[in-house]
Design a protein around this motif. Structure first.
Motif, PDB file in Angstrom:
ATOM      1  N   GLY A 163       0.809  -1.209   0.000  1.00  0.00           N
ATOM      2  CA  GLY A 163       0.000   0.000   0.000  1.00  0.00           C
ATOM      3  C   GLY A 163       0.844   1.260   0.000  1.00  0.00           C
ATOM      4  N   SER A 164       1.894   1.280   0.794  1.00  0.00           N
ATOM      5  CA  SER A 164       2.767   2.457   0.853  1.00  0.00           C
ATOM      6  C   SER A 164       3.436   2.706  -0.491  1.00  0.00           C
ATOM      7  N   ALA A 165       3.899   1.646  -1.136  1.00  0.00           N
ATOM      8  CA  ALA A 165       4.574   1.795  -2.423  1.00  0.00           C
ATOM      9  C   ALA A 165       3.615   2.279  -3.503  1.00  0.00           C
ATOM     10  N   VAL A 166       2.405   1.727  -3.531  1.00  0.00           N
ATOM     11  CA  VAL A 166       1.420   2.135  -4.536  1.00  0.00           C
ATOM     12  C   VAL A 166       1.017   3.590  -4.311  1.00  0.00           C
ATOM     13  N   ALA A 167       0.834   3.989  -3.054  1.00  0.00           N
ATOM     14  CA  ALA A 167       0.479   5.375  -2.748  1.00  0.00           C
ATOM     15  C   ALA A 167       1.563   6.334  -3.231  1.00  0.00           C
ATOM     16  N   ALA A 168       2.822   5.966  -3.005  1.00  0.00           N
ATOM     17  CA  ALA A 168       3.925   6.817  -3.449  1.00  0.00           C
ATOM     18  C   ALA A 168       3.958   6.928  -4.971  1.00  0.00           C
ATOM     19  N   ALA A 169       3.721   5.791  -5.658  1.00  0.00           N
ATOM     20  CA  ALA A 169       3.737   5.799  -7.120  1.00  0.00           C
ATOM     21  C   ALA A 169       2.580   6.613  -7.683  1.00  0.00           C
ATOM     22  N   ARG A 170       1.448   6.588  -7.012  1.00  0.00           N
ATOM     23  CA  ARG A 170       0.259   7.289  -7.499  1.00  0.00           C
ATOM     24  C   ARG A 170       0.254   8.751  -7.080  1.00  0.00           C
ATOM     25  N   GLY A 171       1.177   9.136  -6.195  1.00  0.00           N
ATOM     26  CA  GLY A 171       1.238  10.509  -5.752  1.00  0.00           C
ATOM     27  C   GLY A 171       0.062  10.918  -4.897  1.00  0.00           C
ATOM     28  N   ALA A 172      -0.460   9.967  -4.127  1.00  0.00           N
ATOM     29  CA  ALA A 172      -1.632  10.233  -3.283  1.00  0.00           C
ATOM     30  C   ALA A 172      -1.330   9.810  -1.857  1.00  0.00           C
ATOM     31  N   GLY A 173      -2.036  10.431  -0.919  1.00  0.00           N
ATOM     32  CA  GLY A 173      -1.815  10.084   0.473  1.00  0.00           C
ATOM     33  C   GLY A 173      -2.357   8.723   0.837  1.00  0.00           C
ATOM     34  N   GLU A 174      -3.425   8.309   0.173  1.00  0.00           N
ATOM     35  CA  GLU A 174      -4.050   7.026   0.469  1.00  0.00           C
ATOM     36  C   GLU A 174      -4.071   6.166  -0.788  1.00  0.00           C
ATOM     37  N   PRO A 175      -3.575   4.954  -0.748  1.00  0.00           N
ATOM     38  CA  PRO A 175      -3.554   4.121  -1.957  1.00  0.00           C
ATOM     39  C   PRO A 175      -4.959   3.667  -2.334  1.00  0.00           C
ATOM     40  N   PRO A 176      -5.214   3.439  -3.620  1.00  0.00           N
ATOM     41  CA  PRO A 176      -6.532   2.951  -4.057  1.00  0.00           C
ATOM     42  C   PRO A 176      -6.673   1.455  -3.821  1.00  0.00           C
ATOM     43  N   LEU A 177      -6.400   1.021  -2.595  1.00  0.00           N
ATOM     44  CA  LEU A 177      -6.475  -0.385  -2.222  1.00  0.00           C
ATOM     45  C   LEU A 177      -7.522  -0.572  -1.139  1.00  0.00           C
ATOM     46  N   VAL A 178      -8.186  -1.734  -1.160  1.00  0.00           N
ATOM     47  CA  VAL A 178      -9.157  -2.092  -0.141  1.00  0.00           C
ATOM     48  C   VAL A 178      -8.806  -3.483   0.365  1.00  0.00           C
ATOM     49  N   PHE A 179      -8.521  -3.601   1.647  1.00  0.00           N
ATOM     50  CA  PHE A 179      -8.220  -4.918   2.193  1.00  0.00           C
ATOM     51  C   PHE A 179      -9.519  -5.688   2.382  1.00  0.00           C
ATOM     52  N   ASP A 180      -9.569  -6.891   1.824  1.00  0.00           N
ATOM     53  CA  ASP A 180     -10.749  -7.739   1.922  1.00  0.00           C
ATOM     54  C   ASP A 180     -10.313  -9.097   2.462  1.00  0.00           C
ATOM     55  N   PRO A 181     -10.553  -9.363   3.762  1.00  0.00           N
ATOM     56  CA  PRO A 181     -10.065 -10.610   4.356  1.00  0.00           C
ATOM     57  C   PRO A 181     -10.733 -11.855   3.792  1.00  0.00           C
ATOM     58  N   PHE A 182     -11.838 -11.681   3.045  1.00  0.00           N
ATOM     59  CA  PHE A 182     -12.556 -12.838   2.504  1.00  0.00           C
ATOM     60  C   PHE A 182     -12.432 -12.947   0.989  1.00  0.00           C
TER      61      PHE A 182
END
Length: 440
Positions: free
Chosen positions: A283-302
């Motif tokens: 998530g941290s790497a994707v956020a840095a690459a996208r130039g955003a504070g929050e990555p466009p990821l959603v954790f889904d345990p199922f």
């Protein structure tokens, strides 16, 4: 023997003009649209350092049925061995392996694993592959499900770190953005997290494949339906009780952005710290690459992903405009080792091309670059071809059409074929004297 005039085969039946069920013809405008989408995807993937490869449409039967393709192996189209007579076919009828030695590929991952094993010494230590090609599965045809369809895959082979996942996710989101579908997100989980959860709840090893199949239905049938199906399956009663208690546990409505707090809040106690750290790092790497504070990821345990060969991170591409995934993938560190005898880390992401292309609007095109030249029958061919050559040399797309009685129908068909303008040419016409008009 085919009788052309009667359009009949030797048995007297009228020959069908339709493609096989589950397969499609594409008219020029449809084909052009698909190629435009593919070209954007390829260009963005190449920009992220991936290289395109090509493998045969067929692989050895034994490879396609080696237990690494999951349920897709049951859907493979097998190719009958050459030279078998009726007696040999009858003797081997109960054994598909004795009848077939080849099969059409049902995905691009198995061929990639074979390709890498064949060419490992010619490839870089970390190999980033693009594949965009048709695959075949003996599906039951229905809306959105075909027997021949295109897959668009990118894979990273030889990198066991989270950098590989981050690169795949970043490149995929970039390609989707370039196609005009901004706002896409990636649902992410890890098979090791799922295994740890099943341990915590108390499901025994031999029932876990079936349990995961049921858990994968959570979005469709809800917690009550999942629990009921687990009980119907005869899963360990105490484990189902523990799972039900977890699903119905009281939770606060506090929002946590993607990160360690969100991930831990979604899991039972005892989840592996190292795996959580990997998910946070992605998530941290994707956020840095996208130039955003929050990555466009959603954790889904199922999130389960049905393929049994996944060994770690798994993910699916989502977009708010639809309620189904637009692609997915994961880490499959054990597959290539089946060919080499030693494990090689690998992870891939596949865009669902057929679903994606149906969502996209046709892009605006340059009207001056795509023109139909309408001419009378008495215009010299040399003049027409000279004019066409001038326009093509300027980078245009040009079609010559003799003027018909119904000009409107011709122009409508030309627009359907992707042309955006037309002009009327007389003898001696040049690109400077040509009056180009939009078709719309």
């Amino acid at each position: 023997m085919i009788t052309v005039g009667r359009r009949a085969w030797k048995n007297g039946a009228v020959a069908s003009v339709n493609p096989p069920r589950g397969m499609r013809d594409f008219l020029p405008a449809d084909k052009a649209r698909r190629e435009r989408v593919l070209s954007v995807i390829r260009e963005r993937y190449r920009a992220h350092g991936f290289d395109e490869i090509e493998t045969p449409v067929m692989e050895d039967y034994d490879r396609l049925h080696a237990g690494i393709g999951g349920d897709n192996e049951k859907l493979a189209y097998n190719v009958l061995k050459r030279g078998l007579d009726a007696d040999a076919i009858a003797a081997a009828a109960a054994d598909p392996a004795a009848l077939a030695d080849l099969g059409l590929r049902y995905d691009l991952t198995v061929p990639l694993a074979r390709f890498y094993a064949s060419h490992r010494t010619e490839l870089p230590g970390v190999f980033r592959a693009i594949q965009a090609a048709p695959v075949w599965r003996a599906e039951r045809p229905q809306k959105g499900r075909y027997r021949q369809f295109v897959q668009c895959d990118i894979d990273v082979i030889g990198d066991a770190t989270t950098r590989a996942e981050a690169e795949l996710i970043t490149a995929t989101l970039d390609a989707v953005d370039a196609l005009g579908l901004e706002g896409a997100t990636v649902r992410i989980n890890d098979r090791r997290v799922l295994d740890a959860m099943l341990d915590v709840f108390g499901f025994v090893a031999d029932e876990r494949p079936g349990v995961l199949i049921t858990i994968d239905k959570l979005d469709k049938i809800g917690p009550t339906g999942v629990v009921a199906e687990l009980r119907d399956r005869g899963a360990t009663s105490s484990a189902v009780d523990a799972f039900e208690a977890f699903l119905t546990r009281p939770r606060t409505m506090e929002y946590h952005p993607y990160g360690e707090r969100q991930i831990r809040a979604a899991l039972p106690e005892g989840a592996p710290d190292a795996v959580i750290a990997d998910l946070v790092a992605i998530g941290s790497a994707v956020a840095a690459a996208r130039g955003a504070g929050e990555p466009p990821l959603v954790f889904d345990p199922f999130l389960v992903r049905g393929m049994g060969y996944y060994t770690g991170t798994i993910f699916e591409l989502a977009h708010p405009s639809v309620d189904y995934s637009l692609g997915g993938g994961g880490r499959y560190d054990g597959m290539i080792g089946r060919f080499l005898g030693s494990d090689v880390p690998a992870v891939g992401f596949s865009i669902g091309f057929e679903r994606l292309v149906d969502l996209l609007e046709d892009p605006e095109t340059d009207a001056a670059a795509s023109v139909v030249i309408v001419h009378d029958a008495d215009v010299p061919l040399a003049d027409l071809l000279a004019l066409k050559a001038q326009l093509v040399a300027d980078g245009g797309r040009v079609r010559l059409e003799r003027r018909p009685k119904n000009l409107k129908a011709l122009l409508e068909r030309s627009a359907a074929d992707g042309f955006t303008s037309f002009a009327t040419a007389a003898a001696g016409a040049t690109r400077e004297t040509l009056q180009v008009k939009p078709l719309a």
